[in-house]
Design a protein around this motif. Structure first.
Motif, PDB file in Angstrom:
ATOM      1  N   ARG A   1       0.551 -17.139   0.299  1.00 17.64           N
ATOM      2  CA  ARG A   1       1.088 -17.669  -0.660  1.00 17.64           C
ATOM      3  C   ARG A   1       1.943 -19.298  -1.428  1.00 17.64           C
ATOM      4  NH1 ARG A   1       3.465 -13.356  -5.316  1.00 17.64           N
ATOM      5  NH2 ARG A   1       3.117 -15.673  -6.039  1.00 17.64           N
ATOM      6  N   GLY A   2       2.624 -19.239  -0.221  1.00 14.22           N
ATOM      7  CA  GLY A   2       2.986 -19.970  -0.119  1.00 14.22           C
ATOM      8  C   GLY A   2       4.569 -19.911   0.081  1.00 14.22           C
ATOM      9  N   PRO A   3       5.993 -21.046  -0.155  1.00 13.34           N
ATOM     10  CA  PRO A   3       7.097 -20.413  -0.913  1.00 13.34           C
ATOM     11  C   PRO A   3       6.983 -20.302  -1.911  1.00 13.34           C
ATOM     12  CG  PRO A   3       6.302 -23.253  -0.556  1.00 13.34           C
ATOM     13  CD  PRO A   3       4.831 -22.900  -0.236  1.00 13.34           C
ATOM     14  N   THR A   4       8.131 -20.038  -2.716  1.00 15.09           N
ATOM     15  CA  THR A   4       7.769 -19.271  -3.947  1.00 15.09           C
ATOM     16  C   THR A   4       9.576 -20.244  -4.010  1.00 15.09           C
ATOM     17  OG1 THR A   4       9.284 -16.766  -3.482  1.00 15.09           O
ATOM     18  CG2 THR A   4       6.353 -16.749  -3.593  1.00 15.09           C
TER      19      THR A   4
ATOM     20  N   ALA B   1      15.369 -29.748   9.060  1.00 15.84           N
ATOM     21  CA  ALA B   1      16.145 -28.752   8.259  1.00 15.84           C
ATOM     22  C   ALA B   1      14.855 -28.645   7.004  1.00 15.84           C
ATOM     23  CB  ALA B   1      17.500 -29.764   7.249  1.00 15.84           C
ATOM     24  N   ALA B   2      14.560 -29.522   5.886  1.00 21.32           N
ATOM     25  CA  ALA B   2      13.794 -29.106   4.522  1.00 21.32           C
ATOM     26  C   ALA B   2      12.486 -28.298   5.684  1.00 21.32           C
ATOM     27  CB  ALA B   2      12.926 -30.437   4.834  1.00 21.32           C
TER      28      ALA B   2
ATOM     29  N   LEU C   1       9.273 -23.451   5.979  1.00 25.22           N
ATOM     30  CA  LEU C   1       8.489 -22.782   7.003  1.00 25.22           C
ATOM     31  C   LEU C   1       9.195 -21.566   6.567  1.00 25.22           C
ATOM     32  CD1 LEU C   1       8.010 -24.876  10.311  1.00 25.22           C
ATOM     33  CD2 LEU C   1       6.287 -24.235   8.693  1.00 25.22           C
ATOM     34  N   ILE C   2      10.544 -20.854   7.059  1.00 28.23           N
ATOM     35  CA  ILE C   2      10.781 -20.053   6.289  1.00 28.23           C
ATOM     36  C   ILE C   2      10.821 -19.230   5.059  1.00 28.23           C
ATOM     37  CG2 ILE C   2      12.937 -18.414   6.084  1.00 28.23           C
ATOM     38  CD1 ILE C   2      14.039 -20.313   8.641  1.00 28.23           C
TER      39      ILE C   2
END
Length: 366
Positions: free
Chosen positions: A175-178, A162-163, A168-169
């Motif tokens: 930029r990657g995750p924010t 889940a993590a 990924l979503i």
């Protein structure tokens, strides 16, 4: 000597000898910083002492209260009588489990609030709680798995998957995750998993009965063999969390500032998410979902030491363990002759605190 632009000096001009030309010395400021550091170290020592007291209370107090002498004899010269069984096979494993779970949830909550900049965030935002629950329900419904040890590994795997899906979503191309995308993705995944879990348990009464025992966060009824299996995951999670502290301080100034200071934002986010997944996933797997620790503890730690994560994280770890074990001990008195599970006690304590945090805007500034 004149003060030239770009020389890196601010304030009075200094000479090679040390004191400034105005006669002011740096030692007063150094003394203030040293005193603050000494207070924080003393605070850690005090929390460690309180944690030791909470652990001792967890061993001494229960349906049958034991005196320290009896506990010492049970630890040093076990003879196999009732007191020995209570101490060595029931209360010590329960206390150890509470210690590991409290440290993990406290650290995970501080990391989650730091990375998402969300003062009402806790580790469940990443979807690990309901990811673990979904994996357990699938194991019960399709494979008939009711062994708690196997369920623990299923839950840990579900939390990790889940993590990863949330990461990924929530990753923005280039930029990657924010913080915002992580929170939104985690909320969406959590509700999806919750809907699937609810649908499956409503279809099958036997699955609901087996899942209900795991669903109530508790330190009781757990196989003591899961404790040594938890230790490596918790240890790695703690190391990654503490290594993430300086990056979190930089990220609090903004991602552009963090990059200018030389931090790799993507690597810092990934390190934090791995630490959160390890700490929260292994705890949910071993104890079931325990709410409010990850929400409450970072605010308590922030009120004590401010927002410097180099101190906030170790304070959160100790406070998490103290809160969890204190709630577990309190639950032994609230429903005699039985007891309330620690997840229920924390919900009773956490809900009013949640309202308090919402109403005190000062606490909501990270």
């Amino acid at each position: 000597m004149s003060d030239t632009p770009g020389a890196g000096t601010v304030g009075p001009v200094t000479t090679a000898g040390g004191p400034s030309a105005s006669g002011a010395d740096d030692p007063p400021r150094t003394g203030v910083i040293g005193a603050r550091r000494a207070r924080r170290i003393a605070g850690l020592g005090l929390l460690a002492a309180v944690l030791a007291l909470a652990a001792l209370s967890s061993v001494l107090i229960g349906a049958r209260t034991l005196d320290p002498g009896t506990v010492w004899l049970a630890l040093s010269h076990a003879a196999g009588d009732e007191a020995d069984i209570i101490v060595n096979e029931i209360r010590l494993p329960r206390t150890a489990l509470g210690l590991l779970a409290g440290i993990s949830l406290g650290l995970g909550g501080a990391l989650m609030q730091g990375h998402t900049r969300n003062p009402l965030g806790d580790p469940s935002i990443l979807g690990v709680t309901f990811g673990a629950a979904f994996a357990v329900v699938l194991g019960i419904y399709f494979l008939g798995i009711t062994d708690l040890r196997t369920q623990a590994w299923l839950a840990f795997a579900g939390a990790g998957v889940a993590a990863l899906v949330v990461y990924l979503i929530g990753s923005v191309p280039g930029r990657g995750p924010t913080p915002i995308t992580l929170a939104l993705a985690g909320t969406a995944v959590s509700w999806l998993m919750y809907s699937l879990v609810s649908g499956i348990v409503l279809l099958d009464q036997a699955t609901m009965d087996d899942f209900r025992f795991w669903r109530v966060g508790s330190l009781t009824g757990r196989d003591p063999s899961v404790i040594p299996q938890m230790i490596p995951f918790v240890a790695v999670g703690v190391v990654l969390a503490l290594a993430n502290a300086r990056a979190l301080n930089a990220l609090a100034l903004g991602e552009d500032t963090a990059r200018a200071l030389g931090f790799r934002v993507g690597r810092a986010r990934a390190t934090g998410l791995v630490a959160i997944t390890l700490l929260t996933g292994v705890t949910v797997a071993a104890c079931g979902p325990i709410a409010f620790v990850g929400l409450i503890v970072p605010h308590l730690a922030r009120a004590m030491v401010g927002s410097d994560h180099r101190w906030l994280l170790p304070y959160s770890a100790l406070l998490g363990a103290i809160l969890l074990m204190a709630a577990d001990v309190l639950g032994r008195f609230l429903a005699p002759p039985g007891e309330l599970q620690v997840g229920v006690v924390l919900a009773l304590l956490g809900a009013p605190f949640f309202v308090y945090v919402v109403r005190r805007r000062r606490l909501l500034t990270l």
